[in-house]
Write a protein that holds these residues in place. Structure first.
Motif, mmCIF file in Angstrom:
data_model
loop_
_atom_site.group_PDB
_atom_site.id
_atom_site.type_symbol
_atom_site.label_atom_id
_atom_site.label_comp_id
_atom_site.label_asym_id
_atom_site.label_seq_id
_atom_site.Cartn_x
_atom_site.Cartn_y
_atom_site.Cartn_z
ATOM 1 N N GLU A 1 46.240 38.676 35.446
ATOM 2 C CA GLU A 1 47.323 37.843 34.922
ATOM 3 C C GLU A 1 46.701 36.674 34.168
ATOM 4 N N THR A 2 47.092 36.501 32.909
ATOM 5 C CA THR A 2 46.463 35.484 32.071
ATOM 6 C C THR A 2 47.503 34.708 31.271
ATOM 7 N N SER A 3 47.032 33.608 30.756
ATOM 8 C CA SER A 3 47.823 32.816 29.814
ATOM 9 C C SER A 3 46.879 32.301 28.737
ATOM 10 N N HIS B 1 44.870 29.069 29.427
ATOM 11 C CA HIS B 1 43.563 29.662 29.743
ATOM 12 C C HIS B 1 43.487 30.165 31.183
ATOM 13 N N ALA B 2 44.589 30.272 31.848
ATOM 14 C CA ALA B 2 44.607 30.754 33.231
ATOM 15 C C ALA B 2 44.132 32.203 33.284
ATOM 16 N N GLY B 3 43.258 32.501 34.227
ATOM 17 C CA GLY B 3 42.800 33.863 34.473
ATOM 18 C C GLY B 3 41.743 34.389 33.521
ATOM 19 N N LEU B 4 41.366 33.617 32.514
ATOM 20 C CA LEU B 4 40.447 34.138 31.503
ATOM 21 C C LEU B 4 39.019 34.291 32.017
ATOM 22 N N VAL B 5 38.588 33.377 32.885
ATOM 23 C CA VAL B 5 37.227 33.455 33.423
ATOM 24 C C VAL B 5 37.055 34.715 34.249
ATOM 25 N N ASP B 6 37.992 34.967 35.176
ATOM 26 C CA ASP B 6 37.913 36.169 36.014
ATOM 27 C C ASP B 6 38.006 37.437 35.160
ATOM 28 N N LEU B 7 38.847 37.384 34.136
ATOM 29 C CA LEU B 7 39.010 38.535 33.245
ATOM 30 C C LEU B 7 37.691 38.911 32.586
#
Length: 421
Positions: free
Chosen positions: A308-310, A314-320
């Motif tokens: 799940e990203t935004s 920038h939420a979730g982008l590092v884990d992605l």
């Protein structure tokens, strides 16, 4: 402007002509032959470079002809060679002949593809002197070359390809993850061509390509994306971006299956390429829709990982990206396609063909073409050289085998004569 297909015309340089001359000075008015050789024509060589990211530089200039070799001169001076005519192409460029057969696949900086070799230079008259014929008054013409039409087609090279419906936030994700600056707007088909950016990781950089939005029927030519589906063939992992916010009024689960069907219809390889599902626009999404999507996907080894990203927060982008790096690090490098076609097949310059046409014996082939470059039939010495080559190469033997007798008409390279045994 973006251009990923183009037809161009290429030609290697003609060989320079050999020179006919005789040495003269105050002390020697009857010197021997000193005509120099012609220079070899230039080769056409494609080379991978980073100057451009598409084929737009080929839009207006469609002819790429290598320089001819220079003619030979007096005092056995050899003509200057045409050298190498480099044509720089972006990485990912494939060259095809007019029949659609693959000639080259250029994927690395500095990788070269020798498309055409230049024509050989003609020999000067100094090469034709013998103990019996010390003053040959003829030389050889340079070898001519032919022009060829070829097609260049760009297949973007990227580690990750972003696919999905229009306006799901692919360009925004690319901008958030890299320094790329794609056009971003709140309407469909904002992206009209692939945009490429580089994500800088701690140990490795990854190249991402944003592919224009797909719609149902894209694999059959509907919408814009079908023109660019081939650009994701080279990618190692697909980011399947889905607008989980529902602002477009579409069903995220149906969107997922629709896009996968289009990938499958276009290429079975794409259908089996590793995917990461990205539920984008998390900042404005209803948690219930996310829960329903995850439930519909189920669990199991064949279910792609879901993030799940935004792009906005920038939420979730590092884990992605950590997950993408993990998957890519375990994948083998893609295999290069097998190439078995050449633009010009090697020619055996001693090959010839004999056939009969309207009562005359006709001799054709590379041997005749090569002979014609160095023959002046109204010159006794040149004519003698011509007949000697026909005898030594087996042409006369083959003509007699096929029935040539005294009085027969023989046509060699367009020149007719009556055979006298």
């Amino acid at each position: 402007m973006f251009l990923d297909k183009v037809k161009i015309n290429i030609k290697a340089g003609n060989g320079g002509n050999g020179h006919t001359s005789f040495f003269r000075d105050k002390k020697n008015m009857w010197g021997g032959p000193d005509g120099g050789d012609g220079g070899r024509g230039g080769d056409v060589v494609f080379i991978g470079g980073t100057k451009d990211d598409n084929l737009v530089s080929f839009r207006f200039n469609k002819k790429y002809h290598a320089p001819d070799g220079e003619n030979g001169g007096k005092q056995r001076k050899k003509g200057k060679s045409g050298g190498i005519y480099h044509v720089e192409v972006p990485l990912g460029t494939r060259a095809y002949n007019i029949h659609g057969e693959l000639l080259a696949d250029i994927t690395e900086v500095g990788q070269e593809y020798v498309a055409l070799k230049g024509g050989g230079g003609g020999l000067g008259n100094s090469h034709f002197a013998t103990s019996r014929k010390q003053t040959p008054n003829f030389s050889q013409l340079g070898e001519p070359t032919k022009a060829h039409d070829i097609f260049l087609e760009l297949h973007t090279i990227a580690d990750i390809g972003l696919v999905g419906f229009p306006n799901v936030g692919k360009s925004s994700l690319l901008a958030s993850l890299t320094r790329a600056q794609p056009k971003i707007a709140n309407y469909h088909f904002t992206t009209l061509h692939p945009n490429v950016g580089v994500w800088n990781g701690a140990d490795r950089n990854l190249v991402l390509a944003d592919i224009p939005g797909l719609i149902e029927g894209a694999s059959e030519g509907v919408g814009l994306g079908h023109e660019f589906l081939r650009h994701i063939n080279r990618t190692k992992v697909l980011f399947h971006v889905i607008d989980i916010s529902g602002t477009e009024g579409r069903n995220p689960i149906e969107d997922f299956h629709t896009i996968n069907n289009e990938l499958k219809n276009f290429s079975s390889d794409l259908a089996h390429k590793p995917q990461i599902i990205i539920l984008n626009k998390l900042d404005i999404a209803d948690p219930k829709i996310i829960k329903e999507f995850r439930k519909a996907m189920g669990k199991g080894k064949k279910v792609p990982p879901v993030f799940e990203t935004s792009a906005a927060t920038h939420a979730g982008l590092v884990d992605l990206m950590n997950k993408a790096l993990e998957i890519i690090s375990k994948l083998p490098d893609p295999e290069s396609p097998e190439i078995s076609t050449v633009l010009e097949k090697p020619v055996d310059k001693n090959e010839f063909y004999v056939y009969q046409d309207e009562g005359a014996f006709v001799v054709t082939g590379p041997l005749v073409d090569n002979l014609a470059r160095g023959v002046v039939l109204n010159d006794t010495e040149s004519n003698y050289y011509f007949q000697k080559r026909l005898l030594n190469s087996g042409v006369i033997r083959e003509l007699k085998k096929q029935g040539m007798v005294t009085g027969s008409i023989v046509n060699v390279g367009g020149v007719e004569f009556e055979w006298m045994d």
